[in-house]
Motif scaffolding. Structure first.
Motif, PDB file in Angstrom:
ATOM      1  N   PHE A 204      36.442  45.013  46.878  1.00  0.00           N
ATOM      2  CA  PHE A 204      35.311  44.969  45.944  1.00  0.00           C
ATOM      3  C   PHE A 204      35.635  44.331  44.592  1.00  0.00           C
ATOM      4  O   PHE A 204      34.845  43.526  44.097  1.00  0.00           O
ATOM      5  N   PRO A 205      36.796  44.668  43.978  1.00  0.00           N
ATOM      6  CA  PRO A 205      37.111  43.996  42.709  1.00  0.00           C
ATOM      7  C   PRO A 205      37.227  42.480  42.877  1.00  0.00           C
ATOM      8  O   PRO A 205      36.790  41.721  42.011  1.00  0.00           O
ATOM      9  N   VAL A 206      37.763  42.058  44.011  1.00  0.00           N
ATOM     10  CA  VAL A 206      37.892  40.620  44.287  1.00  0.00           C
ATOM     11  C   VAL A 206      36.507  39.992  44.394  1.00  0.00           C
ATOM     12  O   VAL A 206      36.222  38.927  43.841  1.00  0.00           O
ATOM     13  N   MET A 207      35.624  40.706  45.103  1.00  0.00           N
ATOM     14  CA  MET A 207      34.243  40.233  45.270  1.00  0.00           C
ATOM     15  C   MET A 207      33.549  40.125  43.911  1.00  0.00           C
ATOM     16  O   MET A 207      32.846  39.144  43.638  1.00  0.00           O
ATOM     17  N   VAL A 216      37.822  44.849  34.886  1.00  0.00           N
ATOM     18  CA  VAL A 216      38.732  45.676  34.091  1.00  0.00           C
ATOM     19  C   VAL A 216      39.465  46.614  35.039  1.00  0.00           C
ATOM     20  O   VAL A 216      38.846  47.227  35.914  1.00  0.00           O
ATOM     21  N   ILE A 217      40.773  46.691  34.908  1.00  0.00           N
ATOM     22  CA  ILE A 217      41.567  47.598  35.747  1.00  0.00           C
ATOM     23  C   ILE A 217      42.226  48.649  34.860  1.00  0.00           C
ATOM     24  O   ILE A 217      42.922  48.312  33.897  1.00  0.00           O
ATOM     25  N   ILE A 218      41.952  49.914  35.172  1.00  0.00           N
ATOM     26  CA  ILE A 218      42.555  51.021  34.427  1.00  0.00           C
ATOM     27  C   ILE A 218      43.321  51.884  35.430  1.00  0.00           C
ATOM     28  O   ILE A 218      42.714  52.558  36.269  1.00  0.00           O
ATOM     29  N   THR A 219      44.642  51.816  35.391  1.00  0.00           N
ATOM     30  CA  THR A 219      45.473  52.592  36.307  1.00  0.00           C
ATOM     31  C   THR A 219      46.774  52.964  35.611  1.00  0.00           C
ATOM     32  O   THR A 219      47.129  52.377  34.595  1.00  0.00           O
ATOM     33  N   ARG A 220      47.470  53.924  36.183  1.00  0.00           N
ATOM     34  CA  ARG A 220      48.771  54.288  35.623  1.00  0.00           C
ATOM     35  C   ARG A 220      49.796  53.199  35.933  1.00  0.00           C
ATOM     36  O   ARG A 220      50.564  52.785  35.085  1.00  0.00           O
ATOM     37  N   ASP A 221      49.773  52.730  37.171  1.00  0.00           N
ATOM     38  CA  ASP A 221      50.771  51.755  37.614  1.00  0.00           C
ATOM     39  C   ASP A 221      50.144  50.375  37.820  1.00  0.00           C
ATOM     40  O   ASP A 221      48.953  50.267  38.099  1.00  0.00           O
ATOM     41  N   SER A 227      46.707  40.390  37.571  1.00  0.00           N
ATOM     42  CA  SER A 227      46.686  39.034  37.010  1.00  0.00           C
ATOM     43  C   SER A 227      45.293  38.406  37.097  1.00  0.00           C
ATOM     44  O   SER A 227      44.990  37.466  36.368  1.00  0.00           O
ATOM     45  N   ALA A 228      44.442  38.942  37.978  1.00  0.00           N
ATOM     46  CA  ALA A 228      43.085  38.401  38.119  1.00  0.00           C
ATOM     47  C   ALA A 228      42.107  39.077  37.157  1.00  0.00           C
ATOM     48  O   ALA A 228      40.975  38.627  36.997  1.00  0.00           O
ATOM     49  N   ALA A 229      42.536  40.164  36.517  1.00  0.00           N
ATOM     50  CA  ALA A 229      41.614  40.959  35.693  1.00  0.00           C
ATOM     51  C   ALA A 229      41.455  40.383  34.292  1.00  0.00           C
ATOM     52  O   ALA A 229      42.332  39.692  33.782  1.00  0.00           O
TER      53      ALA A 229
END
Ligand code: ZN
Length: 248
Positions: A204-207, A216-221, A227-229
């Motif tokens: 889905f994020p790719v789509m 926007v990516i929010i994660t611990r790791d 690199s696409a965000a």
């Protein structure tokens, strides 16, 4: 406000319509362990494949044993600051849908209406008949099972299983289509607390990106999609979302 959180707040303020996609990370801040992580549920138990659940009474017993041994952790978990921030964005009409890989029902409990939560892996807070689709409450099933390991059977004679999508079970078609449509309709996609490795959900994020939405990516790791965000925050989810949205 710190720089990257301020940037997130601006992106939220400027968007027309956002979608939030959540994974285990948002719920670990509520004390629910990530099933797939080292030390998580599936490193302690062998997952019951869907085909085995259907074919074998022993597998069904084992599946309910695992479910109820883990029940208290689930029942005691409360929505956290991250869930509350997401619910706030939904209430304000900024977020159209919450697409989630989680089965804990915490988005609904934080106030997101059922019809705006798309559960890709189902829901573990109730059970469902595999034949007729009838929903069943867990409480009476648990009472019977804890007494003498009686397995639940639907009035129609069908097998009853928690309403989660098991390993080996196909993804729910309707939810996948709705998530796809929501993703195509948004111009801001927030991927929160997901390692973005479990496909097809991680597509889905790719789509969204391909559709020219901001990602926007929010994660611990770190994730493979960083690199696409357009913005990446490797920090506590509650702090980031709560800070950007102004929710405690
Ligand atoms: Zn039934």
């Amino acid at each position: 406000m710190e720089g990257d959180i301020k940037r997130l707040a601006e992106m939220i303020g400027e968007c027309r319509r956002a979608v939030v996609f959540t994974g285990a990370g948002i719920s670990t801040e509520s004390g629910i362990p990530d099933f797939r992580s080292p030390g998580g549920l599936w490193s302690r138990y062998k997952p019951i494949e869907f085909q085995d659940f259907v074919a074998s009474e022993d597998a069904r017993r084992e599946s309910w044993r695992i479910k109820f041994s883990f029940d208290e952790t689930m029942a005691n978990a409360q929505p956290n600051r991250g869930h509350r921030a997401v619910a706030n964005l939904v209430r304000r009409g900024i977020v159209s849908h919450v697409v989630t890989q989680n089965v804990d029902g915490l988005h609904q409990r934080s106030g997101v209406p059922d019809e705006q939560v798309i559960e890709l892996h189902g829901n573990s807070t109730y059970a469902k008949c595999l034949s007729c689709g009838q929903q069943h409450n867990l409480a009476p099933i648990k009472d019977d099972f804890m007494r003498d390991e009686t397995l639940p059977v639907c009035d129609c004679g069908g097998l009853v299983k928690t309403a989660t999508i098991s390993f080996g079970q196909s993804m729910p078609e309707d939810e996948m289509l709705r998530a796809e449509q929501a993703t195509k309709d948004c111009d801001l996609f927030l991927a929160v607390g997901s390692s973005l490795v479990v496909y097809p959900a991680a597509g889905f994020p790719v789509m969204a990106k391909r559709n020219h939405a901001n990602l926007v990516i929010i994660t611990r790791d770190p994730t493979d999609l960083d690199s696409a965000a357009d913005l990446v925050l490797h920090r506590e989810i509650g702090d980031v979302l709560g800070g950007a949205v102004g929710v405690n």
